[in-house]
Design an enzyme around this catalytic site. Structure first.
Site, PDB file in Angstrom:
ATOM      1  N   ARG A  13       0.821  -1.216   0.000  1.00  0.00           N
ATOM      2  CA  ARG A  13       0.000   0.000   0.000  1.00  0.00           C
ATOM      3  C   ARG A  13       0.853   1.264   0.000  1.00  0.00           C
ATOM      4  O   ARG A  13       0.448   2.280  -0.561  1.00  0.00           O
ATOM      5  CB  ARG A  13      -0.939  -0.008   1.205  1.00  0.00           C
ATOM      6  CG  ARG A  13      -2.062  -0.999   1.007  1.00  0.00           C
ATOM      7  CD  ARG A  13      -2.945  -1.082   2.211  1.00  0.00           C
ATOM      8  NE  ARG A  13      -4.209  -1.705   1.853  1.00  0.00           N
ATOM      9  CZ  ARG A  13      -5.189  -1.953   2.713  1.00  0.00           C
ATOM     10  NH1 ARG A  13      -5.033  -1.624   3.984  1.00  0.00           N
ATOM     11  NH2 ARG A  13      -6.302  -2.513   2.314  1.00  0.00           N
ATOM     12  N   LYS A  70     -18.252 -17.423   2.658  1.00  0.00           N
ATOM     13  CA  LYS A  70     -19.704 -17.378   2.831  1.00  0.00           C
ATOM     14  C   LYS A  70     -20.451 -16.669   1.717  1.00  0.00           C
ATOM     15  O   LYS A  70     -20.027 -15.620   1.239  1.00  0.00           O
ATOM     16  CB  LYS A  70     -20.033 -16.652   4.132  1.00  0.00           C
ATOM     17  CG  LYS A  70     -19.637 -17.407   5.367  1.00  0.00           C
ATOM     18  CD  LYS A  70     -19.976 -16.579   6.586  1.00  0.00           C
ATOM     19  CE  LYS A  70     -19.736 -17.356   7.870  1.00  0.00           C
ATOM     20  NZ  LYS A  70     -19.930 -16.450   9.012  1.00  0.00           N
ATOM     21  N   GLY A 129      -9.127  -9.121   0.309  1.00  0.00           N
ATOM     22  CA  GLY A 129      -7.908  -9.298   1.104  1.00  0.00           C
ATOM     23  C   GLY A 129      -7.318 -10.693   0.982  1.00  0.00           C
ATOM     24  O   GLY A 129      -6.123 -10.859   0.698  1.00  0.00           O
ATOM     25  N   GLY A 187     -12.389  -4.474   1.065  1.00  0.00           N
ATOM     26  CA  GLY A 187     -13.800  -4.119   1.221  1.00  0.00           C
ATOM     27  C   GLY A 187     -14.275  -3.120   0.171  1.00  0.00           C
ATOM     28  O   GLY A 187     -15.381  -3.232  -0.358  1.00  0.00           O
TER      29      GLY A 187
HETATM   30  P1  ADP Z   1     -11.646 -12.200   0.371  1.00  0.00           P
HETATM   31  O1  ADP Z   1     -10.951 -11.705   1.616  1.00  0.00           O
HETATM   32  O2  ADP Z   1     -10.698 -12.351  -0.773  1.00  0.00           O
HETATM   33  O3  ADP Z   1     -12.863 -11.400   0.032  1.00  0.00           O
HETATM   34  P2  ADP Z   1     -13.128 -14.155   1.850  1.00  0.00           P
HETATM   35  O4  ADP Z   1     -12.764 -13.473   3.112  1.00  0.00           O
HETATM   36  O5  ADP Z   1     -14.516 -14.094   1.392  1.00  0.00           O
HETATM   37  O6  ADP Z   1     -12.144 -13.705   0.672  1.00  0.00           O
HETATM   38  O7  ADP Z   1     -12.812 -15.700   1.960  1.00  0.00           O
HETATM   39  C1  ADP Z   1     -11.590 -16.200   2.418  1.00  0.00           C
HETATM   40  C2  ADP Z   1     -11.791 -17.278   3.427  1.00  0.00           C
HETATM   41  O8  ADP Z   1     -12.637 -18.297   2.937  1.00  0.00           O
HETATM   42  C3  ADP Z   1     -10.486 -17.950   3.763  1.00  0.00           C
HETATM   43  O9  ADP Z   1     -10.188 -17.698   5.121  1.00  0.00           O
HETATM   44  C4  ADP Z   1     -10.745 -19.423   3.509  1.00  0.00           C
HETATM   45  O10 ADP Z   1     -10.184 -20.256   4.493  1.00  0.00           O
HETATM   46  C5  ADP Z   1     -12.243 -19.496   3.553  1.00  0.00           C
HETATM   47  N1  ADP Z   1     -12.766 -20.648   2.819  1.00  0.00           N
HETATM   48  C6  ADP Z   1     -12.636 -20.915   1.515  1.00  0.00           C
HETATM   49  N2  ADP Z   1     -13.177 -22.107   1.216  1.00  0.00           N
HETATM   50  C7  ADP Z   1     -13.667 -22.615   2.365  1.00  0.00           C
HETATM   51  C8  ADP Z   1     -14.343 -23.827   2.708  1.00  0.00           C
HETATM   52  N3  ADP Z   1     -14.609 -24.744   1.794  1.00  0.00           N
HETATM   53  N4  ADP Z   1     -14.685 -24.005   3.995  1.00  0.00           N
HETATM   54  C9  ADP Z   1     -14.396 -23.057   4.918  1.00  0.00           C
HETATM   55  N5  ADP Z   1     -13.780 -21.906   4.665  1.00  0.00           N
HETATM   56  C10 ADP Z   1     -13.403 -21.683   3.395  1.00  0.00           C
HETATM   57 MG    MG Z   2     -11.395 -11.959   3.701  1.00  0.00          MG
END
Ligand code: ADP
Ligand code: MG
Length: 397
Positions: A39, A200, A353, A376
């Site tokens: 950053r 999720k 992230g 975000g």
């Molecule tokens: P980003 O930060 O890129 O937006 P998210 O925070 O939505 O991504 O998702 C990342 C998280 O999702 C990671 O911590 C990962 O462990 C979790 N994750 C991915 N697949 C699964 C799964 N099948 N079961 C549980 N957690 C999962």
């Molecule tokens: Mg995340």
């Protein structure tokens, strides 16, 4: 940009005192050392430009959550040191972001001088977007430049409030982020594949709903896909499934069918008895998840299926890992998708992230067209929301 915004190229900056909002909210380890300076690096082109053009540059940022009062643990002093060494000249840090010390320092600064203001969150007015705090910030400047895309989804005093008191324009990072993400929403080269995963569905409902209307294919993996697979009637064992979001998954799938958006779901999964590096794992077809086991990654057939779709796309947006990639044993699917996107030749944009961390873990960040610095903020942008830190900037003619 929905409405194109003015940038630092569109205004006279010479001799002006510029309040430059950046996002130096960098990750640090227990001892306070900066572990990733992406950053800080990302803000350098704007700082250099303002300096070269003869502005007096006051750099402002937040860092951590200091609860509205000074707290040495959240000082930007380390960021000032790192910035100084990256940019090649000394950038001093002032002890506050408003008040007499700043006033005195600014009056002694010459065109081309740069100073970092102390953490704006040392004042309670920052996060409250307090008008008098915004005014105090604005008092030492003639122009507001916002380059803090990572904080643009917050309506805080230093990200949006100050624009009431100063002419406000985008810096280069802000410009690039907004242009790249706007293009995804408004004029992507087709086919446009949106690869979505992560934990999720509930975190990503608005993104799913917006992208199902705009993408040609939705490629779904990670925990999010479990809820879709459940919605299709598969039993998912002890996998992360949001039963209460099954209707959302159904709605996205029927919207996709109505609109002709293809939806790709995993056809096989890596399952584990526990989410633990030492757990036993197996690869199973969807529909054969053993009772008591949890899906932790997409399987190799899914990775190949997804790779074919990615290879034929001309635009790929990726948010959300394909599995619990923090554990090496469960990272293969995520790393392979990162590789497929990097090799695709498509315009590739990564936001979020954990997704950015995954791209770095796969060592392919440099092969992506754009890796967003705003977690975000990039997601809220792709939800179709107008970000306060962007909305407050002056419209280009
Ligand atoms: P980003 O930060 O890129 O937006 P998210 O925070 O939505 O991504 O998702 C990342 C998280 O999702 C990671 O911590 C990962 O462990 C979790 N994750 C991915 N697949 C699964 C799964 N099948 N079961 C549980 N957690 C999962
Ligand atoms: Mg995340």
């Amino acid at each position: 940009m929905k409405k194109k915004k003015k940038t630092i190229r569109d205004v006279e900056v010479r001799g002006k005192r510029v309040l430059l909002r950046v996002d130096f909210n960098v990750p640090v380890d227990e001892s306070g050392s900066i572990t990733d300076d992406t950053r800080i690096r990302a803000a350098i082109p704007t700082i250099r430009y303002l300096r070269d053009e003869g502005a007096v540059v006051l750099v402002a940022s937040h860092f951590g959550r200091p609860k509205g009062k000074p707290d040495a643990a959240f000082s930007l002093a380390r960021a000032a040191e790192r910035l100084s060494s990256l940019i090649g000249f000394r950038v001093p840090i002032l002890s506050d972001c408003i008040g007499d010390e700043v006033k005195r320092a600014v009056s002694a600064m010459k065109p081309g001088d740069v100073a970092l203001l102390e953490n704006v969150r040392f004042h309670p007015g920052e996060e409250k977007n307090d008008r008098s705090f915004a005014k105090a910030l604005a008092e030492n400047a003639d122009l507001f430049v916002n380059d803090a895309f990572g904080a643009a989804h917050r309506a805080h005093a230093s990200t949006a409030g100050v624009a009431e008191f100063l002419p406000a324009v985008a810096g280069f990072l802000m410009e690039r982020e907004v242009e790249t993400l706007s293009e995804l929403l408004e004029s992507p080269q087709r086919p446009f594949a949106a690869v979505l995963g992560g934990a999720k569905v509930s975190d990503k409902i608005a993104v799913l709903q917006n992208l199902v209307e705009r993408a040609d294919v939705l490629v779904l993996g990670g925990g999010m896909a479990n809820t879709f697979l459940r919605a299709k009637g598969h039993s998912m064992g002890r996998s992360l499934v949001e039963e209460d979001r099954i209707p959302v998954a159904c709605e996205v799938m029927s919207r996709a069918a109505a609109r002709g958006t293809e939806v790709l779901l995993p056809v096989d999964l890596v399952v584990a008895e526990r989410i633990d590096p030492n757990a036993e794992t197996r690869v199973v077809d969807v529909g054969s998840v053993p009772e008591g086991w949890a899906a932790v990654d997409i399987g190799p057939k899914s990775a190949a299926l997804f790779a074919r779709s990615i290879a034929s796309a001309r635009t790929v947006f990726w948010n959300g890992p394909m599995g619990v990639f923090e554990i090496d044993k469960f990272a293969a699917g995520t790393l392979s998708i990162a590789g497929s996107i990097a090799e695709s030749g498509a315009t590739s944009v990564v936001g979020g992230g954990d997704s950015v961390a995954a791209v770095e873990k796969a060592n392919v960040a440099g092969k992506m067209s754009h890796v967003s610095t705003g977690g975000g903020a990039s997601l809220e942008f792709l939800e179709g929301k107008e970000l306060p830190g962007v909305a407050c900037l002056m419209d280009a003619r």
